[in-house]
Each structure stands twice: as structure tokens, then as C-alpha cells.
Design a protein around this motif. Structure first.
Motif: not given
Length: 239
Positions: A99-103, A132-135, A138-142, A169-172
Motif C-alpha cells: 500500500c505504501l508503493a501503490l498509495d 501508510s506509516a513511514c519514517d 528510512t524512506f529512501s529504502s522504501e 505518513r506516505a503521500a504522493t
């Protein structure tokens, strides 16, 4: 036996069914309904067999095609699958993990199975509940994981460069995912305060209609009983 059932139930509860439905719908949009490559982990969905065993008879009637039991909502049918038809073994992928990648937050309307198999036109409003929760550290690895996932599934990996970690939170800025081969377009700018104005306009319309109804009701019942004229004989017209 009890220990095995507990482990299977715990694995099922850790994989959200709502997020899996959103991710499954976004993958279907990106692939255009075509089959995914063999190396794509999103093609091995752990809930695919159970989702195919759902039958929506009406909005409040859902049937399990595996045993024939009927439930009043999809929520209780999902709980029935967890109790009576749990996912066996360790085969299958939890597509909600992507879900983080697909938003998934950009398509909250996909969290429920549509009653009619057709493309629905919905407003592109994000949902913080599905973000999705994020940091930040370490977000570059995501983002790298997103690129590898999209490359293995044949999707456009440039979508991963638009991801960002905002307030944990991950966003686009691209909104809902589109089909494979079509370019993503940014969301139109939202006008602040426009939603409040629309709600006030709708409330004014409802108040006006209610006032007209009361006025017509008062005018109709305030006339009093109808009066009848006495019948006249036809000969009296000539006298």
C-alpha cells in the motif's frame, strides 16, 4: 490443532482485508485487467480465492459460495472467512503490504466490494485512515523497494519517485493509480472552503423546500369546509 488455528488466525488478522481490496483494485487498474508476470509477488494474493467466493445478492445480503451461509454485510462475511475458512499454510502474499508503493490512501472507495461490476466515478479524496506509516530516515529504502516491486510487475517505476513521507505518513501528489501505459496527472488544486459553501447551499435549499411545504399545508387546511350550493330546478331559470 488449536495452536495451528491460532497462528493462521493471527496471520490473517495482521493482513488487513480492506487494504488488500484497495491494493488489489489499484493493481487491476495499473495492469489493465491483464495477468501479471510470473515474478510479480502481487499476483499471488492470499485472499484471491476468498474474494472470488463472495456473492452480493443485495446491499444487505452477502453469501459465502463455499458453504452457502448468508450474512447481512461484507464485514460479517469476512469474519466468517477468518473463522470457518482460514487461509491455509504460508502460501500467498499480503498485497496490503504494497500500500505504501501503490498509495492506497488515494482510493478509499475500493475498500468495499462493489455490488455491480462496473467502473465507478468517484471523487479523488484521500483518506488518512488508509495512509501508510513511514519514517523519514528510512524512506529512501522504501522508495527503492517500490521501484523493484514495480519493475517486477511491469509497472512504470517513475511513480515511486513521487512518494514522500509527510508527518509520518506516505503521500504522493499523483492521486489514484492509473492503468499501465498511461501517464499520471497531478490532482487539481483544491479550493479552500468550497466544501463548506456547498453544504451551506444544500442546507438553504432544504430549508426553503421545507418552508414551501409548510406554507402549502397551511393554505390547504385553513380554507375551512367546502360549501355546497343548493340545487336549482331547471324551470326556475325562465321565471
Amino acid at each position: 490443532v488449536v495452536l495451528v488455528f491460532f497462528l493462521l488466525s493471527a496471520r490473517t488478522s495482521m493482513c488487513s482485508r480492506e487494504l488488500s481490496r484497495i491494493a488489489r483494485g489499484l493493481v487491476r487498474e495499473r495492469s489493465g485487467g491483464l495477468s501479471l508476470p510470473p515474478g510479480c509477488p502481487l499476483g499471488d494474493d492470499m485472499y484471491a480465492a476468498q474474494e472470488a467466493s463472495k456473492k452480493a445478492l443485495r446491499r444487505d445480503v452477502w453469501r459465502c459460495e463455499l458453504c452457502g451461509k448468508v450474512f447481512i454485510s461484507e464485514f460479517y462475511l469476512d469474519r466468517h472467512f477468518d473463522r470457518k475458512h482460514p487461509v491455509g499454510g504460508t502460501n500467498g502474499t499480503c498485497v496490503a503490504d504494497a500500500c505504501l508503493a501503490l498509495d492506497c490512501a488515494a482510493a478509499p472507495h475500493l475498500a468495499r466490494t462493489p455490488l455491480v461490476d462496473r467502473r465507478r466515478t468517484t471523487s479523488r479524496i484521500r483518506s488518512a485512515a488508509f495512509a501508510s506509516a513511514c519514517d523519514v530516515d528510512t524512506f529512501s529504502s522504501e522508495v527503492d523497494d517500490c521501484k523493484r516491486l514495480f519493475a517486477s510487475c511491469g509497472f512504470d517505476a517513475t511513480h515511486c519517485d513521487t512518494l514522500a513521507c509527510v508527518d509520518g505518513r506516505a503521500a504522493t501528489n499523483l492521486g489514484r493509480a492509473t492503468k499501465l501505459g498511461r501517464n499520471d496527472t497531478p490532482d487539481p488544486p483544491r479550493v479552500p472552503g468550497l466544501g463548506g459553501e456547498r453544504r451551506a447551499l444544500r442546507l438553504g435549499e432544504k430549508t426553503g423546500l421545507y418552508a414551501l411545504f409548510l406554507l402549502a399545508y397551511y393554505a390547504w387546511f385553513s380554507r375551512g369546509p367546502p360549501t355546497r350550493r343548493a340545487p336549482r330546478h331547471w324551470l326556475r331559470r325562465w321565471t
